[in-house]
Design an enzyme around this catalytic site. Structure first.
Site, PDB file in Angstrom:
ATOM      1  N   ARG A  27       0.814  -1.222   0.000  1.00  0.00           N
ATOM      2  CA  ARG A  27       0.000   0.000   0.000  1.00  0.00           C
ATOM      3  C   ARG A  27       0.850   1.276   0.000  1.00  0.00           C
ATOM      4  NH1 ARG A  27      -5.281  -0.997   1.395  1.00  0.00           N
ATOM      5  NH2 ARG A  27      -5.513   1.190   1.920  1.00  0.00           N
ATOM      6  N   GLY A 100      -5.050   8.662   4.234  1.00  0.00           N
ATOM      7  CA  GLY A 100      -6.052   9.534   3.606  1.00  0.00           C
ATOM      8  C   GLY A 100      -5.518  10.951   3.485  1.00  0.00           C
ATOM      9  N   GLU A 491       5.150   0.482 -15.279  1.00  0.00           N
ATOM     10  CA  GLU A 491       5.063   0.410 -13.817  1.00  0.00           C
ATOM     11  C   GLU A 491       6.286  -0.213 -13.176  1.00  0.00           C
ATOM     12  OE1 GLU A 491       1.091  -1.642 -13.559  1.00  0.00           O
ATOM     13  OE2 GLU A 491       0.866  -0.260 -11.893  1.00  0.00           O
ATOM     14  N   HIS A 507      -0.990   7.641 -37.715  1.00  0.00           N
ATOM     15  CA  HIS A 507      -1.424   9.032 -37.499  1.00  0.00           C
ATOM     16  C   HIS A 507      -0.506   9.762 -36.514  1.00  0.00           C
ATOM     17  CE1 HIS A 507      -5.046   8.384 -39.838  1.00  0.00           C
ATOM     18  NE2 HIS A 507      -5.180   7.220 -39.212  1.00  0.00           N
TER      19      HIS A 507
HETATM   20  O1  M6R Z   1      -8.019  -1.608  -7.148  1.00  0.00           O
HETATM   21  P1  M6R Z   1      -8.378  -1.029  -8.483  1.00  0.00           P
HETATM   22  O2  M6R Z   1      -8.586  -2.077  -9.526  1.00  0.00           O
HETATM   23  O3  M6R Z   1      -9.542  -0.093  -8.418  1.00  0.00           O
HETATM   24  O4  M6R Z   1      -7.103  -0.202  -8.907  1.00  0.00           O
HETATM   25  C1  M6R Z   1      -7.082   0.547 -10.084  1.00  0.00           C
HETATM   26  C2  M6R Z   1      -5.666   0.973 -10.430  1.00  0.00           C
HETATM   27  O5  M6R Z   1      -5.127   1.736  -9.395  1.00  0.00           O
HETATM   28  C3  M6R Z   1      -4.758  -0.228 -10.683  1.00  0.00           C
HETATM   29  O6  M6R Z   1      -5.255  -1.061 -11.680  1.00  0.00           O
HETATM   30  C4  M6R Z   1      -3.351   0.247 -11.074  1.00  0.00           C
HETATM   31  O7  M6R Z   1      -3.382   0.865 -12.321  1.00  0.00           O
HETATM   32  C5  M6R Z   1      -2.379  -0.919 -11.054  1.00  0.00           C
HETATM   33  N1  M6R Z   1      -1.141  -0.516 -10.470  1.00  0.00           N
HETATM   34  C6  M6R Z   1      -2.117  -1.476 -12.404  1.00  0.00           C
HETATM   35  O8  M6R Z   1      -1.157  -2.475 -12.401  1.00  0.00           O
END
Ligand code: M6R
Length: 611
Positions: A27, A100, A491, A507
């Site tokens: 996280r 948050g 990523e 394009h």
């Molecule tokens: O938990 P979620 O599917 O809502 O998350 C959405 C994005 O944050 C998540 O897919 C992010 O793009 C990942 N790091 C992609 O690998």
């Protein structure tokens, strides 16, 4: 974003908290900290990952039976020791961790500065903590009461956990917009951003709701609303095994999760897809099937990889169900005053079920009368709870920050929903329907086959790892796969990569093509195949290096490419679940070859609970 852990009970709190933080490191990992109650409050914190804090505090007094811990994804203030949580109040008697954003912190901070407060960090968290302390001092009230009063003034999202040196066994917790789970043990309680820190101690958990406050002691859990009324905690039983959140012999969670896909897709289909009987049973959808069939429009709302799943689903729903589909970035949709008409159905797609933008977008749409269906992985998560109905993806915990198995499970669920609706609506003939049910049921085995090429992909990764840029191309159902392949590479390898519809290349992006540019083309056998092959020729004519994902036996396409990644033949509707797998592996092995921590890529967090 940010992981929070708490413990109160007979055990030593520190080992429970550190282990929990390691499980929550997906996280955020900008800094780490713990606060322990042991006569007085002891706070240890440091910039960097959990292991760095552990090393830094070897030999320190780590005793205490009540404590809180935090792993941070920075919002206000750079990653540093000072900005790390827990923060201590001016008196030193309160400690707090926070996940948050407190949006009105500037105003609160000014009020406190006017009263003589000084701040050690740049965080909104330290402001809220001192605001709580100020209320406690002025009102001569308990910490619980001060938190309640303070939160009525706060705008933004939070989960907070507080310790008070005067109440050594108590943790006060509160949530709005960020997740909080409380685990119930025998004479002990655990707190976490998700259930992973408590999984080895208890399976009984309470998911705290927005605007609820928890007073947590070893043998007592009191839940209240902000009006100080008691709420009966709803205790749920967790259905996850510890093995699901451990690496199980793999070098990284990401690799484990890629390799889990034959099982996760199978688990997703199991009990829903009956190929012999020609049925799809999805109880969470059934109730709303009529509305979906009659919908004028389906809007898919999601972010990141889940948004890519929505794009694939757009092609599938329009083809099979003949319903107009729009795919929206949640962050745009929520702010642009979208038109929601009666009869609109929203499908929210999210692995975590906690993505702040997706959550708020569907709350807004729900308030305007839309039916919300959630396609969510984490059971009991906020998006699942806000949705009217939906279907879980049952992919199990996804810990690697780069989403892999959640994507293919989302595609499996969305394909089943589309097939069910098309069948009930009569927009698909029986033969095609039965054919697609069979195709879907064969996906797990075909993914297993793709995974066998891992060594070949590893070698390719070595060959291309030093490229500065990559282009990913695909058409039709495979266009979103190209986007997803590019996102994975960006990523975890930090290589610039762009995903594009193959035909759009001419394009603009074709200007990038030269002998240094690897172009990954998803060119499996489907209705667009010949067109994509022409696009490959256009790249080759400009000396670009083509790595193509092709269908088994397609020697003609293989002959014109520099390298190929082979997947079994499949109907184009299910093909993305196969063609994405080699791209996941390519990104993984390039990230590893470059020496990066692929499970914890820089600047990212798994669950984006801030906007
Ligand atoms: O938990 P979620 O599917 O809502 O998350 C959405 C994005 O944050 C998540 O897919 C992010 O793009 C990942 N790091 C992609 O690998």
């Amino acid at each position: 974003m940010c992981g929070i852990v708490g413990y109160t009970g007979p055990k030593e709190a520190y080992p429970v908290i550190i282990k929990g933080l390691k499980r929550l490191e997906y996280r955020g990992y900008d800094s780490t900290g713990v606060a322990l109650q042991d006569g007085a409050l002891k706070v240890y914190k440091k910039k960097g990952k959990v292991a760095e804090l552990e090393d830094a505090i070897v030999g320190k007094d780590l005793h205490g039976h009540t404590g809180i811990g935090h792993t941070r994804w920075a919002t206000h203030g750079e990653p540093s020791d000072a900005n790390a949580h827990p923060h201590q109040s001016s008196s030193g008697k309160l400690a707090m961790i926070h996940n948050g954003i407190i949006e009105n912190y500037v105003q609160l901070k000014q009020e406190l500065i006017n009263k003589g407060y000084q701040f050690k960090s740049e965080t909104d968290t330290e402001v809220l903590l001192n605001f709580i302390e100020e209320i406690k001092k002025n009102n001569h009230c308990s910490l619980e009461e001060a938190v309640r009063v303070a939160l009525k003034r706060v705008t933004g999202a939070y989960v907070i956990l507080l310790l008070d040196a005067d109440e050594p066994e108590t943790i006060i917790a509160a949530r709005k917009g960020s997740p909080l789970v409380i685990g119930i043990g025998k004479g002990e309680h655990f707190l976490g951003s998700d259930a992973s820190p408590m999984l080895e101690y208890t399976k009984e958990v309470v998911y705290v709701n927005d605007y609820e406050l928890a007073i947590v002691k070893p043998d007592e859990l009191i839940l209240k609303n902000l009006g100080n009324e008691k709420i009966t905690p709803y205790v749920q039983k967790l259905d996850i095994e510890l093995a699901a959140i451990e690496k199980g012999g793999y070098e990284h969670f990401m690799l484990k999760e890629i390799f889990e896909q034959p099982h996760t897709i199978y688990d997703c289909l199991r009990g829903r897809l009956d190929t012999a009987g020609g049925t799809i049973i999805m109880s969470g959808i059934q109730q709303y099937a009529d509305q979906v069939m009659k919908a004028n429009r389906i809007v898919m709302i999601a972010c990141g990889t889940s948004w890519h799943a929505g794009l694939v689903a757009e092609y599938i729903f329009e083809e099979l169900c003949r319903i107009n589909v729009e795919v929206e970035y949640a962050s745009e949709f929520r702010y642009r005053n979208p038109v929601i008409n009666p009869g609109d159905v929203i499908i929210a797609i999210s692995q975590s079920g906690e993505t702040a933008d997706t959550l708020v977008a569907i709350e807004n749409a729900k308030a305007q009368g839309a039916i919300i269906l959630g396609v969510v992985n984490v059971v009991g998560s906020s998006i699942a709870r806000v949705s009217h109905g939906g279907a879980y993806t049952h992919a199990g915990p996804e810990i690697g920050v780069a989403s892999t198995k959640a994507f293919t499970a989302q595609l499996a669920v969305l394909t089943m929903i589309a097939l069910k609706i098309a069948h009930d609506k009569g927009t698909i003939d029986r033969d095609r329907y039965m054919h697609l049910l069979n195709e879907l049921s064969e996906v797990p085995n075909k993914v297993e086959t793709v995974l066998k090429s891992k060594d070949k992909i590893k070698k390719l990764a070595e060959k291309y790892k030093d490229a500065r840029d990559f282009l990913y191309l695909g058409r039709g159902y495979n266009f979103p796969v190209a986007l997803e392949g590019a996102l994975k590479l960006k990523e975890i390898s930090y290589i610039h990569a762009e995903g594009y519809p193959a035909a759009e290349m001419k394009h603009g992006p074709i200007a990038l093509v030269d002998e240094h540019l690897p172009v990954v083309v998803v060119a499996t056998k489907d209705a667009y195949h010949q067109k994509v092959v022409s696009n490959i020729q256009e790249i080759k004519a400009r000396k670009g290096k083509v790595i193509a994902v092709i269908s088994e036996g397609d020697t003609d396409t293989a002959a014109i490419c520099d390298d190929v990644l082979i997947v079994p033949e499949a109907d184009e509707i299910v093909a993305p679940m196969l063609s994405v797998v080699p791209l996941q592996l390519l990104a993984y092995y390039i990230g590893v070859a470059k020496g990066f921590d692929v499970d914890k890529p820089r600047n990212l967090a798994k669950s984006v609970t801030v906007e």
